[in-house]
Design a protein around this motif. Sequence first.
Motif, PDB file in Angstrom:
ATOM      1  N   PRO A 154      11.274  -6.311  -1.028  1.00  0.00           N
ATOM      2  CA  PRO A 154      10.575  -6.026  -2.023  1.00  0.00           C
ATOM      3  C   PRO A 154       9.544  -6.899  -2.539  1.00  0.00           C
ATOM      4  O   PRO A 154       9.780  -8.003  -2.231  1.00  0.00           O
ATOM      5  N   LEU A 155       8.390  -6.556  -3.050  1.00  0.00           N
ATOM      6  CA  LEU A 155       7.171  -7.305  -3.122  1.00  0.00           C
ATOM      7  C   LEU A 155       6.933  -7.478  -4.769  1.00  0.00           C
ATOM      8  O   LEU A 155       7.464  -6.648  -5.407  1.00  0.00           O
ATOM      9  N   HIS A 156       6.352  -8.864  -5.089  1.00  0.00           N
ATOM     10  CA  HIS A 156       6.448  -8.991  -6.410  1.00  0.00           C
ATOM     11  C   HIS A 156       4.856  -9.719  -6.619  1.00  0.00           C
ATOM     12  O   HIS A 156       4.422 -10.255  -5.881  1.00  0.00           O
ATOM     13  N   THR A 197      -0.736   2.434  -3.981  1.00  0.00           N
ATOM     14  CA  THR A 197      -0.062   3.295  -3.785  1.00  0.00           C
ATOM     15  C   THR A 197       1.597   2.996  -3.391  1.00  0.00           C
ATOM     16  O   THR A 197       2.218   4.300  -3.422  1.00  0.00           O
ATOM     17  N   GLN A 198       1.827   1.882  -3.585  1.00  0.00           N
ATOM     18  CA  GLN A 198       3.410   1.631  -3.108  1.00  0.00           C
ATOM     19  C   GLN A 198       3.788   1.794  -1.844  1.00  0.00           C
ATOM     20  O   GLN A 198       5.188   2.215  -1.958  1.00  0.00           O
ATOM     21  N   TRP A 199       2.950   2.026  -0.897  1.00  0.00           N
ATOM     22  CA  TRP A 199       3.368   2.352   0.387  1.00  0.00           C
ATOM     23  C   TRP A 199       3.851   1.084   0.827  1.00  0.00           C
ATOM     24  O   TRP A 199       2.967   0.153   1.310  1.00  0.00           O
ATOM     25  N   GLN A 200       5.349   0.870   0.985  1.00  0.00           N
ATOM     26  CA  GLN A 200       5.659  -0.460   1.520  1.00  0.00           C
ATOM     27  C   GLN A 200       5.366  -0.745   3.037  1.00  0.00           C
ATOM     28  O   GLN A 200       5.111  -1.901   3.335  1.00  0.00           O
ATOM     29  N   TRP A 201       5.460   0.158   3.904  1.00  0.00           N
ATOM     30  CA  TRP A 201       4.962  -0.121   5.034  1.00  0.00           C
ATOM     31  C   TRP A 201       3.551  -0.636   5.485  1.00  0.00           C
ATOM     32  O   TRP A 201       3.167  -1.029   6.736  1.00  0.00           O
ATOM     33  N   VAL A 202       2.821  -0.478   4.460  1.00  0.00           N
ATOM     34  CA  VAL A 202       1.349  -0.912   4.993  1.00  0.00           C
ATOM     35  C   VAL A 202       1.261  -2.350   5.035  1.00  0.00           C
ATOM     36  O   VAL A 202       0.475  -3.049   6.021  1.00  0.00           O
ATOM     37  N   ASP A 203       2.005  -3.300   4.157  1.00  0.00           N
ATOM     38  CA  ASP A 203       2.241  -4.570   4.292  1.00  0.00           C
ATOM     39  C   ASP A 203       2.420  -5.086   5.915  1.00  0.00           C
ATOM     40  O   ASP A 203       1.824  -5.881   6.416  1.00  0.00           O
ATOM     41  N   SER A 204       3.314  -4.204   6.591  1.00  0.00           N
ATOM     42  CA  SER A 204       3.677  -4.695   7.803  1.00  0.00           C
ATOM     43  C   SER A 204       2.705  -4.368   8.885  1.00  0.00           C
ATOM     44  O   SER A 204       2.315  -4.830   9.803  1.00  0.00           O
ATOM     45  N   ILE A 205       2.035  -3.121   8.736  1.00  0.00           N
ATOM     46  CA  ILE A 205       1.035  -2.392   9.701  1.00  0.00           C
ATOM     47  C   ILE A 205      -0.189  -3.295   9.645  1.00  0.00           C
ATOM     48  O   ILE A 205      -0.766  -3.821  10.445  1.00  0.00           O
ATOM     49  N   VAL A 206      -0.595  -3.834   8.269  1.00  0.00           N
ATOM     50  CA  VAL A 206      -1.612  -4.830   8.382  1.00  0.00           C
ATOM     51  C   VAL A 206      -1.438  -6.169   9.212  1.00  0.00           C
ATOM     52  O   VAL A 206      -2.292  -6.574   9.980  1.00  0.00           O
ATOM     53  N   ALA A 207      -0.363  -6.683   8.872  1.00  0.00           N
ATOM     54  CA  ALA A 207       0.161  -7.910   9.690  1.00  0.00           C
ATOM     55  C   ALA A 207       0.056  -7.553  11.383  1.00  0.00           C
ATOM     56  O   ALA A 207      -0.429  -8.527  11.838  1.00  0.00           O
ATOM     57  N   ILE A 208       0.620  -6.388  11.719  1.00  0.00           N
ATOM     58  CA  ILE A 208       0.722  -6.289  13.131  1.00  0.00           C
ATOM     59  C   ILE A 208      -0.907  -6.054  13.611  1.00  0.00           C
ATOM     60  O   ILE A 208      -1.032  -6.520  14.518  1.00  0.00           O
ATOM     61  N   GLY A 209      -1.693  -5.151  12.998  1.00  0.00           N
ATOM     62  CA  GLY A 209      -3.128  -4.993  13.413  1.00  0.00           C
ATOM     63  C   GLY A 209      -3.726  -6.343  13.435  1.00  0.00           C
ATOM     64  O   GLY A 209      -4.465  -6.482  14.407  1.00  0.00           O
ATOM     65  N   PHE A 210      -3.718  -7.182  12.260  1.00  0.00           N
ATOM     66  CA  PHE A 210      -4.405  -8.268  12.605  1.00  0.00           C
ATOM     67  C   PHE A 210      -3.813  -9.377  13.435  1.00  0.00           C
ATOM     68  O   PHE A 210      -4.782 -10.345  13.893  1.00  0.00           O
ATOM     69  N   SER A 211      -2.718  -9.412  14.008  1.00  0.00           N
ATOM     70  CA  SER A 211      -2.122 -10.315  14.922  1.00  0.00           C
ATOM     71  C   SER A 211      -2.583 -10.033  16.324  1.00  0.00           C
ATOM     72  O   SER A 211      -3.193 -10.909  16.981  1.00  0.00           O
TER      73      SER A 211
END
Length: 328
Positions: free
Chosen positions: A108-110, A172-186
Amino acid sequence: MQTAQQNIRIQWWVAILSITLLLIKLIAYYLTHSVSILTDALEGIVNVVAGFVGLYSLYVSAKPRDTDHPYGHGKIEFISASLEGAMIFLAGSAILFQGVMSLFNPEPLHQLDIGILLVSITGVINFIVGKVCVNNGKKNNSSALIASGKHLLSDAYSTLAIIIGLGLLYFTQWQWVDSIVAIGFSFFILYTGFSIVKSSLAGIMDEADEALLKKLVDVLEKNRKENWIDLHNVRIIKYGSTLHLDCHLTVPWYLNVHEAHKEIDILAALVRQEFGDSLELFVHSDGCLDFSCKVCEKKDCPVRKHTFEKRIEWDLHNLVSNEKHKVN
C-alpha cells in the motif's frame, strides 16, 4: 591544467549533490513506499559511487606526464566511465527485479503528493547538472565528465517517467502502474549503462573516432597550402582531455629543415585553432618524390619533372592510409 581543474570542480559539485539527492529520494520512499521511487533511490546510490569514482579519475587524469606515463594519465577517464556504465547496468538489473517482484506483491502507498514533489525537485536538479557536465565534457574532451552527465540525464528522464506514473496512480489508484513504470524504465537504464560501457571500451582500445577525424579532414582540405603536397597516415588518439594527432606531411624535397618546420607550424596553428590547445601534434615531414609531381599544385616549382594531372581531394579514407597519394 586550467581545463582539468574546471572539470574537477564540476565533478566535486556532482559528488556532493548526489549525496543530497539520494537522501531526498530515500525520504520520499520512506513516506510513500513506492517501488518506483525506490528504483530512483537505487540509482541514486549508484550516482554517489559514480560521482566519487569520476572525481578520482579526473584528479588522476590531471596529473602531468611522467617517465612511467609519457602520454599522461588520461586513459583512466575511460576506465572510470566504463565502471560507471557497469554500475548503471547493475542498477537497472536491480530495478527490473524489484519492479517484477512488486508487481506480484504490491505494498500500500502513502503520501504520494509529497513523494511526487520531492522526486520532482531531484529530477530538475539532475537535468540541469547533467547538461552542465555533458556540455563541459564535450568542450574539454573529458570522457569521465560526459559519462557523469549522461548518467545524471538518464536519472532525470527516469524521474520524469516516475512522476508521470505516480501522477497516473494518484488519480486512478491503479496499484500496478507503480510496478510497470519501474519495469519500463529499468530497460532504459540498462541501455544507458550498456552505451557508456561500449563507448568507454572503444576509447580504451583506441577505436577510431570517425566524427572527429572527419572534422579534422574537412578543416585540412579547406585550408590546404601550396607546399602541402600530400598528407597521409593521419591518426587521432584520445587520452582523457588530450588529443594526439599523428600524420605525415609531404613537402617539396628542396625545402631546408627550417622551411619544412615552418609548414608544420602552419598546419599545427590551423588545427589548434579548430580543436584548442588540448591537442598535441606529431607531424613527420616527407620530401616529395617524382610521382608526386602529378598531384602537386605548386605553380613555381623549379624542379618539376612531370606535369600536374589531378588534384587529390583529401577525405576520411585516403588520409588515414599509410601511403603517399599518386595518380594510378
